[in-house]
Design a protein around this motif. Structure first.
Motif, PDB file in Angstrom:
ATOM      1  N   ASP A 330      40.947  46.155  40.845  1.00 46.64           N
ATOM      2  CA  ASP A 330      41.338  45.570  39.554  1.00 46.64           C
ATOM      3  C   ASP A 330      40.353  44.468  39.175  1.00 46.64           C
ATOM      4  O   ASP A 330      40.008  43.616  40.009  1.00 46.64           O
ATOM      5  N   GLU A 331      39.937  44.455  37.939  1.00 39.49           N
ATOM      6  CA  GLU A 331      38.955  43.472  37.481  1.00 39.49           C
ATOM      7  C   GLU A 331      39.476  42.048  37.671  1.00 39.49           C
ATOM      8  O   GLU A 331      38.739  41.161  38.127  1.00 39.49           O
ATOM      9  N   ILE A 332      40.755  41.826  37.365  1.00 40.41           N
ATOM     10  CA  ILE A 332      41.319  40.486  37.484  1.00 40.41           C
ATOM     11  C   ILE A 332      41.368  40.048  38.945  1.00 40.41           C
ATOM     12  O   ILE A 332      41.160  38.872  39.260  1.00 40.41           O
ATOM     13  N   VAL A 333      41.612  40.981  39.854  1.00 43.47           N
ATOM     14  CA  VAL A 333      41.629  40.666  41.282  1.00 43.47           C
ATOM     15  C   VAL A 333      40.230  40.295  41.760  1.00 43.47           C
ATOM     16  O   VAL A 333      40.043  39.310  42.491  1.00 43.47           O
ATOM     17  N   GLN A 334      39.233  41.050  41.352  1.00 45.67           N
ATOM     18  CA  GLN A 334      37.860  40.777  41.758  1.00 45.67           C
ATOM     19  C   GLN A 334      37.388  39.407  41.258  1.00 45.67           C
ATOM     20  O   GLN A 334      36.762  38.649  42.000  1.00 45.67           O
TER      21      GLN A 334
END
Length: 357
Positions: A330-334
């Motif tokens: 997930d982009e937000i996790v990265q």
């Protein structure tokens, strides 16, 4: 008239059984063809995401009278049997036969997998890391007793990844060869099980000594050789070791669950309903832990667990273990983890995996 109706209904069931048998074999043939394609392309035979998708879709299509849980259990066994035609799945678990870890492994992989008991959690990590078994099943926390810290410590020594989780209800029973409480002179139990049944034992078995053994399954094995010995163990263990119930559900708290990690060498693909586990060590600065956790709040990422363990090689330093909702892709996790890394000496991704349902 009733006998004629009964005979007709049974004949209808026989006809349906024939159709089910034919369809099961047709399904198996298709699975074998899929296995040939996977082998040619170097793909893994076992696909936990695909299995989850199949079970979820079937539950949604289910119109009863079978419950969704029953449908999932039935088809998990079909999937397990089918997979055994493609490749033998070796699963390491905390033995011996009949432990709750063994039960968790069967519920996750189905009974057609090849299960290999290990003497301790370290051997499970080692087995997975060396490729002796493809998967491992280890306990990580109990709702009453808390975290299994030894499991966390093993993540600091081995590179096994978390590819799944399963939570099962824990219910303890007093088992013996005769099922008669008056004949019981001593009780064997794993220390955790004993602690979970402490009040019941004091009230119902006063004066009977309770001896610690390595597992509830070992307690059951001991009880299977002597009618004066009782074991605190599971219903599963009673079946395996031929024991009878002297008392059922003797745990002090009924809301008792244990969560298990599924270990492998590989990460799981994203499903859209995932959890991620990481571990990190901090810089020795004031507010370091606050700074490391704040990016999760800023990104509105839900932390479901945080635990600390001493860093074995560095005095007075700690490793932090964190579970949160989301997948590593997930982009937000990265982006969040990039912010976290600014305040850590090391961040290790232990695994992203489907949330157990």
């Amino acid at each position: 008239m009733e006998n004629e109706r009964l005979a007709k209904l049974r004949k209808n069931i026989d006809n349906i059984d024939k159709k089910i048998l034919k369809l099961l074999n047709q399904r198996a043939e298709l699975a074998i063809q899929i296995a040939e394609i996977k082998k040619a392309e170097g793909l893994s035979f076992y696909d936990s995401v695909r299995e989850r998708e199949v079970l979820k879709n079937l539950a949604q299509l289910n119109e009863g009278p079978f419950s969704d849980k029953t449908i999932k259990t039935l088809f998990r066994e079909i999937l397990s049997a089918t997979l055994s035609l493609q490749e033998s799945q070796k699963i390491a678990y905390l033995g011996p036969e009949g432990t709750f870890t063994h039960l968790a492994a069967i519920k996750y992989f189905g009974s057609f997998a090849q299960f290999e008991p290990k003497d301790n959690i370290k051997n499970i990590f080692e087995s997975v890391e060396k490729g002796v078994t493809k998967f491992g099943v280890v306990p990580i926390e109990n709702s009453n007793e808390g975290t299994v810290t030894y499991t966390l410590d093993m993540f600091m020594q081995y590179n096994a990844k978390i590819s799944g989780e399963i939570t099962i209800p824990i219910s303890h029973h007093l088992l013996s060869l005769t099922g008669e409480k008056r004949k019981i002179k001593k009780i064997y139990s794993h220390p955790h099980a004993k602690a979970q049944c402490k009040e019941w034992l004091q009230k119902n078995m006063p004066g009977i000594p309770v001896y610690d053994v390595a597992s509830t399954a070992e307690a059951a094995r001991q009880a299977s050789h002597d009618e004066e010995i009782a074991a605190i163990a599971s219903e599963f263990a009673s079946t395996l070791y031929g024991l009878k119930f002297a008392a059922k559900h003797i745990e002090d708290y009924s809301n008792n669950y244990t969560r298990f990690f599924i270990l492998s060498k590989n990460f799981s693909a994203k499903t859209g309903s995932d959890k991620t586990s990481i571990m990190f060590s901090l810089q020795d600065k004031p507010g370091a832990l606050y700074n490391a956790l704040k990016p999760f709040k800023d990104s509105n990422i839900n932390l479901t667990k945080i635990e600390s363990r001493p860093a074995k090689m560095r005095k007075w330093e700690y490793i932090f273990f964190v579970d949160f909702i989301g997948h590593i892709t997930d982009e937000i996790v990265q982006k969040t983890l990039e912010s976290v890394k600014q305040y850590c000496t090391e961040v290790v991704h232990l695994g992203s995996y489907p949330i157990f349902e």
